[in-house]
Design a protein around this motif. Structure first.
Motif, PDB file in Angstrom:
ATOM      1  N   LEU A 128       0.807  -1.223   0.000  1.00  0.00           N
ATOM      2  CA  LEU A 128       0.000   0.000   0.000  1.00  0.00           C
ATOM      3  C   LEU A 128       0.844   1.280   0.000  1.00  0.00           C
ATOM      4  O   LEU A 128       0.339   2.364  -0.307  1.00  0.00           O
ATOM      5  CB  LEU A 128      -0.924  -0.008   1.220  1.00  0.00           C
ATOM      6  N   THR A 142       0.292   4.718  -2.116  1.00  0.00           N
ATOM      7  CA  THR A 142      -0.979   4.604  -2.840  1.00  0.00           C
ATOM      8  C   THR A 142      -1.841   5.841  -2.627  1.00  0.00           C
ATOM      9  O   THR A 142      -1.954   6.361  -1.511  1.00  0.00           O
ATOM     10  CB  THR A 142      -1.749   3.347  -2.369  1.00  0.00           C
ATOM     11  N   ASP A 143      -2.472   6.292  -3.697  1.00  0.00           N
ATOM     12  CA  ASP A 143      -3.427   7.398  -3.617  1.00  0.00           C
ATOM     13  C   ASP A 143      -4.867   6.906  -3.501  1.00  0.00           C
ATOM     14  O   ASP A 143      -5.683   7.498  -2.789  1.00  0.00           O
ATOM     15  CB  ASP A 143      -3.311   8.282  -4.876  1.00  0.00           C
ATOM     16  N   VAL A 176      -7.429   3.315  -3.295  1.00  0.00           N
ATOM     17  CA  VAL A 176      -7.633   1.878  -3.164  1.00  0.00           C
ATOM     18  C   VAL A 176      -8.979   1.515  -3.779  1.00  0.00           C
ATOM     19  O   VAL A 176     -10.004   2.124  -3.452  1.00  0.00           O
ATOM     20  CB  VAL A 176      -7.608   1.418  -1.690  1.00  0.00           C
ATOM     21  N   HIS A 215     -11.159  -1.706  -3.768  1.00  0.00           N
ATOM     22  CA  HIS A 215     -11.178  -2.972  -3.028  1.00  0.00           C
ATOM     23  C   HIS A 215     -12.223  -3.927  -3.622  1.00  0.00           C
ATOM     24  O   HIS A 215     -13.382  -3.930  -3.237  1.00  0.00           O
ATOM     25  CB  HIS A 215     -11.466  -2.692  -1.559  1.00  0.00           C
ATOM     26  N   LEU A 224      -7.090  -3.704   5.394  1.00  0.00           N
ATOM     27  CA  LEU A 224      -6.892  -2.720   4.324  1.00  0.00           C
ATOM     28  C   LEU A 224      -7.278  -1.316   4.777  1.00  0.00           C
ATOM     29  O   LEU A 224      -6.559  -0.339   4.510  1.00  0.00           O
ATOM     30  CB  LEU A 224      -7.727  -3.112   3.108  1.00  0.00           C
ATOM     31  N   LEU A 225      -8.414  -1.194   5.456  1.00  0.00           N
ATOM     32  CA  LEU A 225      -8.865   0.119   5.921  1.00  0.00           C
ATOM     33  C   LEU A 225      -7.856   0.735   6.891  1.00  0.00           C
ATOM     34  O   LEU A 225      -7.530   1.920   6.797  1.00  0.00           O
ATOM     35  CB  LEU A 225     -10.232  -0.009   6.594  1.00  0.00           C
ATOM     36  N   ALA A 237      -4.812   1.845   4.998  1.00  0.00           N
ATOM     37  CA  ALA A 237      -5.113   3.057   4.235  1.00  0.00           C
ATOM     38  C   ALA A 237      -5.134   4.281   5.137  1.00  0.00           C
ATOM     39  O   ALA A 237      -4.631   5.356   4.774  1.00  0.00           O
ATOM     40  CB  ALA A 237      -6.456   2.893   3.520  1.00  0.00           C
ATOM     41  N   GLN A 253      -1.517   5.170   6.287  1.00  0.00           N
ATOM     42  CA  GLN A 253      -0.621   5.684   5.249  1.00  0.00           C
ATOM     43  C   GLN A 253      -1.192   6.877   4.484  1.00  0.00           C
ATOM     44  O   GLN A 253      -0.597   7.322   3.503  1.00  0.00           O
ATOM     45  CB  GLN A 253      -0.264   4.544   4.286  1.00  0.00           C
ATOM     46  N   VAL A 313      -3.958   7.322   2.605  1.00  0.00           N
ATOM     47  CA  VAL A 313      -4.570   7.130   1.287  1.00  0.00           C
ATOM     48  C   VAL A 313      -5.680   8.163   1.083  1.00  0.00           C
ATOM     49  O   VAL A 313      -6.462   8.435   1.996  1.00  0.00           O
ATOM     50  CB  VAL A 313      -5.135   5.687   1.168  1.00  0.00           C
ATOM     51  N   PHE A 355     -10.752   5.507  -0.605  1.00  0.00           N
ATOM     52  CA  PHE A 355     -10.903   4.052  -0.507  1.00  0.00           C
ATOM     53  C   PHE A 355     -12.288   3.706  -1.050  1.00  0.00           C
ATOM     54  O   PHE A 355     -13.310   4.129  -0.477  1.00  0.00           O
ATOM     55  CB  PHE A 355     -10.780   3.625   0.955  1.00  0.00           C
ATOM     56  N   LEU A 392     -11.658   8.810   7.213  1.00  0.00           N
ATOM     57  CA  LEU A 392     -11.101   8.256   5.983  1.00  0.00           C
ATOM     58  C   LEU A 392     -12.105   8.444   4.851  1.00  0.00           C
ATOM     59  O   LEU A 392     -13.302   8.196   5.022  1.00  0.00           O
ATOM     60  CB  LEU A 392     -10.790   6.770   6.170  1.00  0.00           C
TER      61      LEU A 392
END
Length: 323
Positions: A74, A77-78, A80, A82, A110-111, A114, A117, A119, A122, A171
């Motif tokens: 990940l 990453t800008d 995701v 899924h 994954l959440l 994200a 980092q 992101v 999502f 998020l």
């Protein structure tokens, strides 16, 4: 822009990847695509063969339930997208554990990655099956979730987790819920490729119960275009239904498939109904139409004919999968 596509070697995810790197979607012209896939039975490396040498593509093997691997892939990453999930209802009935761990725990992993980092967005791809079964009318996005199979219950759990990461942590999460997909590269356990490949081999097709269960059919290309619209312009925290606009009973679908391959009614093998078989699905997709300009473009008759032709012309892709 770097885009992570989970389940990018599966039926729907690989279609998205091939299109982004081919004809493209608005807003994805310069996208670098990273595929994260566990390459289980339904994730096929062959699905990415047409774009394998594209310099914008990177393919990573990994399980979305593995926090360390997810964090590694990940990085940078800008966006995701899924798609990864265990999806076959029959398999969930015979064994639900993988559905819970992949669809629920994997989505949470994954959440969290994200969020950690940074992101930017999502997109959580889900299913109309989370709504349950509806006798009349169509579900809006605000309908309560009433899943009836272990598969749909696990997807509903992942939907709620995705929503919670938006509400609790801020998020930027957007959810989509699609109707039944069909098209090329679909693993031959789902009804359309199962019936088509059986008929091409001169084998009967197993029709559940009275065949009157109704589904709305959505070509994979229309679905992926809807996901791209939501990724580009959907409102954070919102859910968007994506429908195809063609409702058919399983019996009606079977008749069309028999006609497409020139087979007769004697090829239909009635079998006992599936446990907890939902009677009818129907999504109201006016929200994505009104807000984002989505309309299904693939006429069902043409899409089905093209799908049958693909399986007829690509026997090498599916023969080994049915042994």
């Amino acid at each position: 822009m770097r885009v992570l596509v989970t389940g990018g070697a599966g039926f729907i995810g690989s279609h998205f990847v091939r299109t982004v790197l081919g004809t493209g979607y608005p807003g994805f012209d310069d996208a670098e695509v990273v595929v994260l896939d566990a390459f289980t039975y339904a994730g096929r490396p062959e699905n990415l063969t047409p774009v394998r040498d594209d310099p914008r593509l990177r393919i990573e093997r990994g399980d979305i339930r593995d926090p360390q691997r997810v964090a590694e892939v990940l990085a940078g990453t800008d966006l995701v997208l899924h798609f990864a999930a265990e999806t076959h209802v029959d398999r969930s009935i015979s064994g639900a554990a993988d559905f819970v761990t992949t669809n629920v725990v994997g989505t949470q992993v994954l959440l969290q990655a994200a969020l950690d980092q940074g992101v930017r967005r999502f997109v959580h791809v889900s299913t109309d099956e989370v709504y349950g079964s509806i006798e009349h009318g169509s579900w809006p996005e605000t309908h309560p979730l009433e899943p009836n199979s272990p598969y749909s219950a696990a997807k509903a759990g992942s939907d709620l987790l995705a929503r919670s990461y938006h509400r609790t942590h801020g998020l930027d999460v957007v959810l989509t819920r699609c109707s039944n997909n069909y098209g090329p590269h679909q693993f031959p356990e789902k009804v359309v490729p199962l019936f088509v490949t059986n008929l091409l081999d001169g084998r009967p097709v197993p029709l559940y119960g009275d065949g009157r269960n109704v589904r709305d059919w959505l070509h994979v290309d229309d679905h992926c275009r809807g996901v791209a619209l939501v990724a580009a312009r959907g409102r954070a925290g919102e859910v968007y239904n994506i429908g195809g606009g063609t409702e058919l009973s399983n019996r009606e679908l079977t008749t069309r498939l028999l006609d497409a391959v020139g087979a007769g009614e004697e090829m239909v093998d009635p079998v006992p109904d599936r446990k907890g078989h939902d009677r009818r699905y129907s999504v109201d997709w006016s929200k994505i139409r009104d807000e984002l300009g989505y309309e299904p473009r693939m006429p069902f008759d043409r899409g089905l004919a093209d799908t049958v032709a693909w399986y007829r012309d690509n026997r090498a892709w599916w023969e080994a999968l049915k042994r």
